[in-house]
Motif scaffolding. Structure first.
Motif, PDB file in Angstrom:
ATOM      1  N   GLU A  31       7.784  -3.937   1.341  1.00 24.79           N
ATOM      2  CA  GLU A  31       9.319  -4.082   1.279  1.00 24.79           C
ATOM      3  C   GLU A  31       9.663  -5.512   1.417  1.00 24.79           C
ATOM      4  O   GLU A  31       9.048  -6.621   1.548  1.00 24.79           O
ATOM      5  CB  GLU A  31      10.023  -3.314   2.616  1.00 24.79           C
ATOM      6  CG  GLU A  31       9.417  -1.897   2.721  1.00 24.79           C
ATOM      7  CD  GLU A  31      10.098  -1.041   1.704  1.00 24.79           C
ATOM      8  OE1 GLU A  31      11.128  -1.219   1.121  1.00 24.79           O
ATOM      9  OE2 GLU A  31       9.410   0.022   1.205  1.00 24.79           O
ATOM     10  N   SER A  32      11.088  -5.665   0.816  1.00 29.07           N
ATOM     11  CA  SER A  32      11.525  -7.033   0.826  1.00 29.07           C
ATOM     12  C   SER A  32      11.543  -7.943   2.120  1.00 29.07           C
ATOM     13  O   SER A  32      11.578  -9.049   2.229  1.00 29.07           O
ATOM     14  CB  SER A  32      13.120  -7.263   0.354  1.00 29.07           C
ATOM     15  OG  SER A  32      13.930  -6.285   1.262  1.00 29.07           O
ATOM     16  N   ASP A  33      11.488  -7.305   3.298  1.00 29.17           N
ATOM     17  CA  ASP A  33      11.283  -7.987   4.598  1.00 29.17           C
ATOM     18  C   ASP A  33       9.988  -8.132   4.902  1.00 29.17           C
ATOM     19  O   ASP A  33       9.613  -8.685   6.003  1.00 29.17           O
ATOM     20  CB  ASP A  33      12.097  -7.161   5.701  1.00 29.17           C
ATOM     21  CG  ASP A  33      11.422  -5.615   5.792  1.00 29.17           C
ATOM     22  OD1 ASP A  33      10.648  -5.343   5.263  1.00 29.17           O
ATOM     23  OD2 ASP A  33      12.085  -5.037   6.675  1.00 29.17           O
ATOM     24  N   GLY A  34       9.203  -7.639   3.986  1.00 27.74           N
ATOM     25  CA  GLY A  34       7.476  -8.110   4.442  1.00 27.74           C
ATOM     26  C   GLY A  34       6.698  -6.719   5.027  1.00 27.74           C
ATOM     27  O   GLY A  34       5.704  -6.896   5.230  1.00 27.74           O
ATOM     28  N   ARG A  69       5.210  -3.363   5.287  1.00 28.47           N
ATOM     29  CA  ARG A  69       4.462  -2.376   4.298  1.00 28.47           C
ATOM     30  C   ARG A  69       4.708  -0.876   4.668  1.00 28.47           C
ATOM     31  O   ARG A  69       5.111  -0.610   5.581  1.00 28.47           O
ATOM     32  CB  ARG A  69       2.775  -2.677   4.504  1.00 28.47           C
ATOM     33  CG  ARG A  69       2.474  -4.020   3.840  1.00 28.47           C
ATOM     34  CD  ARG A  69       1.058  -4.185   4.531  1.00 28.47           C
ATOM     35  NE  ARG A  69       0.725  -5.554   3.564  1.00 28.47           N
ATOM     36  CZ  ARG A  69       0.619  -6.526   4.156  1.00 28.47           C
ATOM     37  NH1 ARG A  69       1.371  -6.815   5.534  1.00 28.47           N
ATOM     38  NH2 ARG A  69       0.102  -7.566   3.679  1.00 28.47           N
TER      39      ARG A  69
END
Length: 150
Positions: free
Chosen positions: A128-131, A133
């Motif tokens: 995801e964009s926030d890192g 998974r």
């Protein structure tokens, strides 16, 4: 059947170990997702649970990394199809023949037609964009009872 979960590398290793406890020769587990998502970590957790000592190398360059007893409990082929250009190349790897007595763990399965993996446990990891998974599991009938044990 699918499930979405938040996921870490440690979770990937642990999931691989849980899959190993219910997997058997003739099964296929596919691992999809971008580079660095944790596909190889799932495979490493599985192989370690089946008895492999040390860290399993990524099969990126070899394409197929075989494991056999006594190194592991039963034959396993760890396959990375990233460099496969077309399905004809995959035929030469002997995956279909090996499937009768081996567990296939296949990274980058999307390099072959989807019907190739119709009865596989299909796992997809996304970053995801926030890192964080995210894991999605497509569980075919052959795996449904075993998936509840994982």
């Amino acid at each position: 059947m699918s499930a979405n979960l938040l996921w870490s590398i440690d979770d990937s290793l642990a999931l691989g170990a849980r899959i190993a406890r219910v997997a058997r020769p003739g099964d296929v587990v596919t691992l999809s997702g971008p580079l660095g998502a944790g596909k190889t970590s799932i495979a490493r957790g599985l192989l370690n649970e089946l008895g492999l000592e040390g860290e399993a190398p990524s099969p990126s360059y070899a394409i197929v990394q075989p494991y056999a007893p006594p190194e592991v409990q039963f034959p396993v082929l760890h396959v990375d199809l990233y460099r496969i250009e077309d399905a004809e190349e995959a035929v030469e790897l002997g995956l279909w023949e090996a499937r009768h007595d081996s567990l296939l763990v296949v990274e980058w399965p999307e390099r072959l037609p989807e019907l190739t993996w119709v009865d596989a446990l299909r796992l997809t990891l996304l970053i995801e964009s926030d890192g964080v998974r995210r894991l999605t599991a497509m569980v075919p009938e052959a795996w449904r009872q075993r998936w509840s044990l994982i």
